[in-house]
Design a protein around this motif. Structure first.
Motif, PDB file in Angstrom:
ATOM      1  N   ILE A  77       0.865  -1.178   0.000  1.00  0.00           N
ATOM      2  CA  ILE A  77       0.000   0.000   0.000  1.00  0.00           C
ATOM      3  C   ILE A  77       0.904   1.231   0.000  1.00  0.00           C
ATOM      4  O   ILE A  77       1.633   1.476   0.961  1.00  0.00           O
ATOM      5  N   GLY A  78       0.856   1.965  -1.094  1.00  0.00           N
ATOM      6  CA  GLY A  78       1.653   3.172  -1.245  1.00  0.00           C
ATOM      7  C   GLY A  78       0.771   4.409  -1.228  1.00  0.00           C
ATOM      8  O   GLY A  78      -0.437   4.340  -1.004  1.00  0.00           O
ATOM      9  N   LYS A  79       1.386   5.544  -1.494  1.00  0.00           N
ATOM     10  CA  LYS A  79       0.667   6.823  -1.448  1.00  0.00           C
ATOM     11  C   LYS A  79      -0.483   6.851  -2.454  1.00  0.00           C
ATOM     12  O   LYS A  79      -1.586   7.298  -2.142  1.00  0.00           O
ATOM     13  N   ASN A  80      -0.253   6.341  -3.673  1.00  0.00           N
ATOM     14  CA  ASN A  80      -1.314   6.338  -4.687  1.00  0.00           C
ATOM     15  C   ASN A  80      -2.473   5.434  -4.281  1.00  0.00           C
ATOM     16  O   ASN A  80      -3.633   5.734  -4.564  1.00  0.00           O
ATOM     17  N   ASP A  81      -2.149   4.304  -3.617  1.00  0.00           N
ATOM     18  CA  ASP A  81      -3.202   3.410  -3.127  1.00  0.00           C
ATOM     19  C   ASP A  81      -4.046   4.107  -2.069  1.00  0.00           C
ATOM     20  O   ASP A  81      -5.279   4.019  -2.073  1.00  0.00           O
ATOM     21  N   LEU A  82      -3.371   4.800  -1.127  1.00  0.00           N
ATOM     22  CA  LEU A  82      -4.110   5.523  -0.086  1.00  0.00           C
ATOM     23  C   LEU A  82      -4.986   6.611  -0.685  1.00  0.00           C
ATOM     24  O   LEU A  82      -6.139   6.776  -0.303  1.00  0.00           O
ATOM     25  N   ARG A  83      -4.413   7.362  -1.636  1.00  0.00           N
ATOM     26  CA  ARG A  83      -5.171   8.438  -2.276  1.00  0.00           C
ATOM     27  C   ARG A  83      -6.417   7.867  -2.965  1.00  0.00           C
ATOM     28  O   ARG A  83      -7.515   8.401  -2.824  1.00  0.00           O
ATOM     29  N   ALA A  84      -6.246   6.758  -3.683  1.00  0.00           N
ATOM     30  CA  ALA A  84      -7.378   6.139  -4.378  1.00  0.00           C
ATOM     31  C   ALA A  84      -8.427   5.636  -3.389  1.00  0.00           C
ATOM     32  O   ALA A  84      -9.631   5.729  -3.651  1.00  0.00           O
ATOM     33  N   THR A  85      -7.980   5.127  -2.242  1.00  0.00           N
ATOM     34  CA  THR A  85      -8.919   4.652  -1.224  1.00  0.00           C
ATOM     35  C   THR A  85      -9.730   5.810  -0.665  1.00  0.00           C
ATOM     36  O   THR A  85     -10.949   5.715  -0.522  1.00  0.00           O
ATOM     37  N   PHE A  86      -9.057   6.912  -0.363  1.00  0.00           N
ATOM     38  CA  PHE A  86      -9.781   8.087   0.128  1.00  0.00           C
ATOM     39  C   PHE A  86     -10.729   8.622  -0.934  1.00  0.00           C
ATOM     40  O   PHE A  86     -11.852   9.017  -0.634  1.00  0.00           O
ATOM     41  N   ASP A  87     -10.285   8.643  -2.193  1.00  0.00           N
ATOM     42  CA  ASP A  87     -11.159   9.084  -3.285  1.00  0.00           C
ATOM     43  C   ASP A  87     -12.401   8.210  -3.360  1.00  0.00           C
ATOM     44  O   ASP A  87     -13.512   8.694  -3.596  1.00  0.00           O
ATOM     45  N   GLN A  88     -12.213   6.915  -3.157  1.00  0.00           N
ATOM     46  CA  GLN A  88     -13.314   5.955  -3.250  1.00  0.00           C
ATOM     47  C   GLN A  88     -14.393   6.233  -2.201  1.00  0.00           C
ATOM     48  O   GLN A  88     -15.574   6.042  -2.457  1.00  0.00           O
ATOM     49  N   ILE A  89     -13.965   6.701  -1.016  1.00  0.00           N
ATOM     50  CA  ILE A  89     -14.958   6.987   0.018  1.00  0.00           C
ATOM     51  C   ILE A  89     -15.382   8.449   0.003  1.00  0.00           C
ATOM     52  O   ILE A  89     -16.146   8.892   0.860  1.00  0.00           O
ATOM     53  N   GLY A  90     -14.873   9.206  -0.971  1.00  0.00           N
ATOM     54  CA  GLY A  90     -15.303  10.589  -1.140  1.00  0.00           C
ATOM     55  C   GLY A  90     -14.629  11.582  -0.221  1.00  0.00           C
ATOM     56  O   GLY A  90     -15.188  12.621   0.095  1.00  0.00           O
ATOM     57  N   LEU A  98      -1.240  11.921   3.754  1.00  0.00           N
ATOM     58  CA  LEU A  98      -0.847  10.633   3.183  1.00  0.00           C
ATOM     59  C   LEU A  98       0.552  10.241   3.649  1.00  0.00           C
ATOM     60  O   LEU A  98       0.793   9.094   4.017  1.00  0.00           O
ATOM     61  N   GLU A  99       1.470  11.205   3.650  1.00  0.00           N
ATOM     62  CA  GLU A  99       2.841  10.921   4.088  1.00  0.00           C
ATOM     63  C   GLU A  99       2.890  10.560   5.570  1.00  0.00           C
ATOM     64  O   GLU A  99       3.646   9.673   5.971  1.00  0.00           O
ATOM     65  N   GLU A 100       2.076  11.235   6.388  1.00  0.00           N
ATOM     66  CA  GLU A 100       2.032  10.910   7.816  1.00  0.00           C
ATOM     67  C   GLU A 100       1.528   9.488   8.039  1.00  0.00           C
ATOM     68  O   GLU A 100       2.043   8.759   8.882  1.00  0.00           O
ATOM     69  N   MET A 101       0.512   9.093   7.271  1.00  0.00           N
ATOM     70  CA  MET A 101      -0.011   7.727   7.397  1.00  0.00           C
ATOM     71  C   MET A 101       1.053   6.706   7.024  1.00  0.00           C
ATOM     72  O   MET A 101       1.246   5.715   7.718  1.00  0.00           O
ATOM     73  N   LEU A 102       1.743   6.961   5.923  1.00  0.00           N
ATOM     74  CA  LEU A 102       2.777   6.024   5.473  1.00  0.00           C
ATOM     75  C   LEU A 102       3.951   5.972   6.444  1.00  0.00           C
ATOM     76  O   LEU A 102       4.582   4.929   6.609  1.00  0.00           O
ATOM     77  N   SER A 103       4.243   7.090   7.095  1.00  0.00           N
ATOM     78  CA  SER A 103       5.400   7.134   8.001  1.00  0.00           C
ATOM     79  C   SER A 103       5.143   6.389   9.306  1.00  0.00           C
ATOM     80  O   SER A 103       6.072   6.142  10.069  1.00  0.00           O
ATOM     81  N   GLU A 104       3.894   6.028   9.588  1.00  0.00           N
ATOM     82  CA  GLU A 104       3.600   5.249  10.791  1.00  0.00           C
ATOM     83  C   GLU A 104       4.205   3.859  10.712  1.00  0.00           C
ATOM     84  O   GLU A 104       4.492   3.246  11.733  1.00  0.00           O
ATOM     85  N   ALA A 105       4.406   3.350   9.512  1.00  0.00           N
ATOM     86  CA  ALA A 105       4.978   2.014   9.327  1.00  0.00           C
ATOM     87  C   ALA A 105       6.492   2.110   9.301  1.00  0.00           C
ATOM     88  O   ALA A 105       7.069   3.094   8.867  1.00  0.00           O
ATOM     89  N   SER A 106       7.134   1.040   9.755  1.00  0.00           N
ATOM     90  CA  SER A 106       8.599   1.014   9.782  1.00  0.00           C
ATOM     91  C   SER A 106       9.192   0.679   8.422  1.00  0.00           C
ATOM     92  O   SER A 106      10.404   0.741   8.249  1.00  0.00           O
ATOM     93  N   GLY A 107       8.371   0.306   7.479  1.00  0.00           N
ATOM     94  CA  GLY A 107       8.835  -0.021   6.127  1.00  0.00           C
ATOM     95  C   GLY A 107       7.666   0.010   5.176  1.00  0.00           C
ATOM     96  O   GLY A 107       6.599   0.534   5.508  1.00  0.00           O
ATOM     97  N   PRO A 108       7.841  -0.562   3.978  1.00  0.00           N
ATOM     98  CA  PRO A 108       6.727  -0.620   3.023  1.00  0.00           C
ATOM     99  C   PRO A 108       5.541  -1.355   3.647  1.00  0.00           C
ATOM    100  O   PRO A 108       5.714  -2.324   4.378  1.00  0.00           O
ATOM    101  N   ILE A 109       4.338  -0.888   3.365  1.00  0.00           N
ATOM    102  CA  ILE A 109       3.148  -1.455   4.007  1.00  0.00           C
ATOM    103  C   ILE A 109       2.631  -2.634   3.198  1.00  0.00           C
ATOM    104  O   ILE A 109       1.792  -2.492   2.317  1.00  0.00           O
ATOM    105  N   ASN A 110       3.180  -3.821   3.523  1.00  0.00           N
ATOM    106  CA  ASN A 110       2.621  -5.053   2.975  1.00  0.00           C
ATOM    107  C   ASN A 110       1.571  -5.545   3.977  1.00  0.00           C
ATOM    108  O   ASN A 110       1.291  -4.868   4.970  1.00  0.00           O
ATOM    109  N   PHE A 111       1.004  -6.716   3.739  1.00  0.00           N
ATOM    110  CA  PHE A 111      -0.085  -7.168   4.604  1.00  0.00           C
ATOM    111  C   PHE A 111       0.381  -7.369   6.047  1.00  0.00           C
ATOM    112  O   PHE A 111      -0.294  -6.951   6.991  1.00  0.00           O
ATOM    113  N   THR A 112       1.551  -7.968   6.242  1.00  0.00           N
ATOM    114  CA  THR A 112       2.058  -8.201   7.596  1.00  0.00           C
ATOM    115  C   THR A 112       2.307  -6.876   8.311  1.00  0.00           C
ATOM    116  O   THR A 112       1.996  -6.727   9.491  1.00  0.00           O
TER     117      THR A 112
END
Length: 199
Positions: A77-90, A98-112
Motif C-alpha cells: 500500500i503506497g501513497k497512490n493506493d491511499l489516495r485512491a482509497t480516500f477518493d473511493q470513500i469521497g 498521506l505521508e504521515e499515514m505512510l510514516s507510521e509504518a517502519s517499512g513498506p506497508i505489505n499485509f504483515t
C-alpha cells in the motif's frame, strides 16, 4: 562368491549411509542444515507473531480490506493506493496526511506490516472512543456523513450488519431530509461524550 561381493558392497553402502554427512558452510543452504528440535522452535519464535493476535476471521477481514486498498495490486500500500482509497470513500487527503499515514509504518506497508500497525494500535495506542471517532471521521464531509455510503459500508465490510440492524441503527441517528447524518451527533451518541478534545 558373487554372494560375498554383494554382501560386501551392501555393507559398504550401509556404512556410508550411517556416517554423518558433512555440514555445509553457513552461506550454502541454511534452511537444509540439520538442527535440533529446540533450534527449530527458536526459529519459529523469532519470526513475527502478529498473526496470533487476531482470529482467523479477523485476519481474513484485514486481508479483504488490504486487497481493497491495494489498488495497483502490487502487494504494497503506497501513497497512490491511499489516495485512491480516500477518493473511493469521497474524502480528499492532503499530501501531508498521506505521508504521515505512510510514516507510521517502519517499512513498506505489505499485509504483515498493516497487521502490525493494527496490533500496535490495539495494544495501547488508542482507546475505543478514539477508534470510533477516527472511523466516522473517515466518512465525514463538512460535518455530515452520506447515509447511503455509510449504509453500504455497514452491510459490505468488516462485521457485516444485516438490513434490519442497519435500519435499527439509523433510527437512532440524526438524519436530514437529504439522507445526510450529523457526524458530531453520531460520534457523541456512540461515545457518550462531546468531542471537545478532538477540535
Amino acid at each position: 562368491m558373487a554372494d560375498k561381493e554383494k554382501k560386501k558392497k551392501k555393507k559398504v553402502k550401509e556404512d556410508a549411509a550411517d556416517a554423518p554427512a558433512p555440514e555445509p558452510a553457513p552461506a550454502d543452504e541454511p534452511a537444509k542444515r540439520p538442527s535440533s528440535k529446540g533450534s527449530k522452535k527458536a526459529a519459529k519464535r523469532s519470526g513475527s507473531n502478529v498473526f496470533s493476535m487476531f482470529s482467523q476471521g479477523q485476519v481474513a477481514e484485514f486481508k479483504e480490506g488490504f486487497s481493497m486498498m491495494d489498488h495497483d495490486k502490487d502487494g504494497i500500500i503506497g501513497k497512490n493506493d491511499l489516495r485512491a482509497t480516500f477518493d473511493q470513500i469521497g474524502k480528499l487527503a492532503t499530501e501531508k496526511e498521506l505521508e504521515e499515514m505512510l510514516s507510521e509504518a517502519s517499512g513498506p506497508i505489505n499485509f504483515t506490516q498493516l497487521l502490525t500497525l493494527f496490533a500496535n494500535r490495539m495494544s495501547g495506542g488508542s482507546d475505543e472512543d478514539d477508534v470510533i471517532i477516527a472511523a466516522f471521521k473517515t466518512f465525514d464531509n463538512d460535518g455530515v456523513i452520506d447515509g447511503e455510503r455509510l449504509r453500504h459500508a455497514l452491510i459490505t465490510w468488516g462485521d457485516k450488519f444485516s438490513q434490519k440492524e442497519v435500519e435499527d441503527a439509523f433510527e437512532s441517528m440524526v438524519i436530514d431530509d437529504k439522507g445526510m447524518i450529523d457526524t458530531e451527533a453520531l460520534i457523541q451518541m456512540l461515545t457518550g461524550a462531546a468531542e471537545e478534545e478532538e477540535t
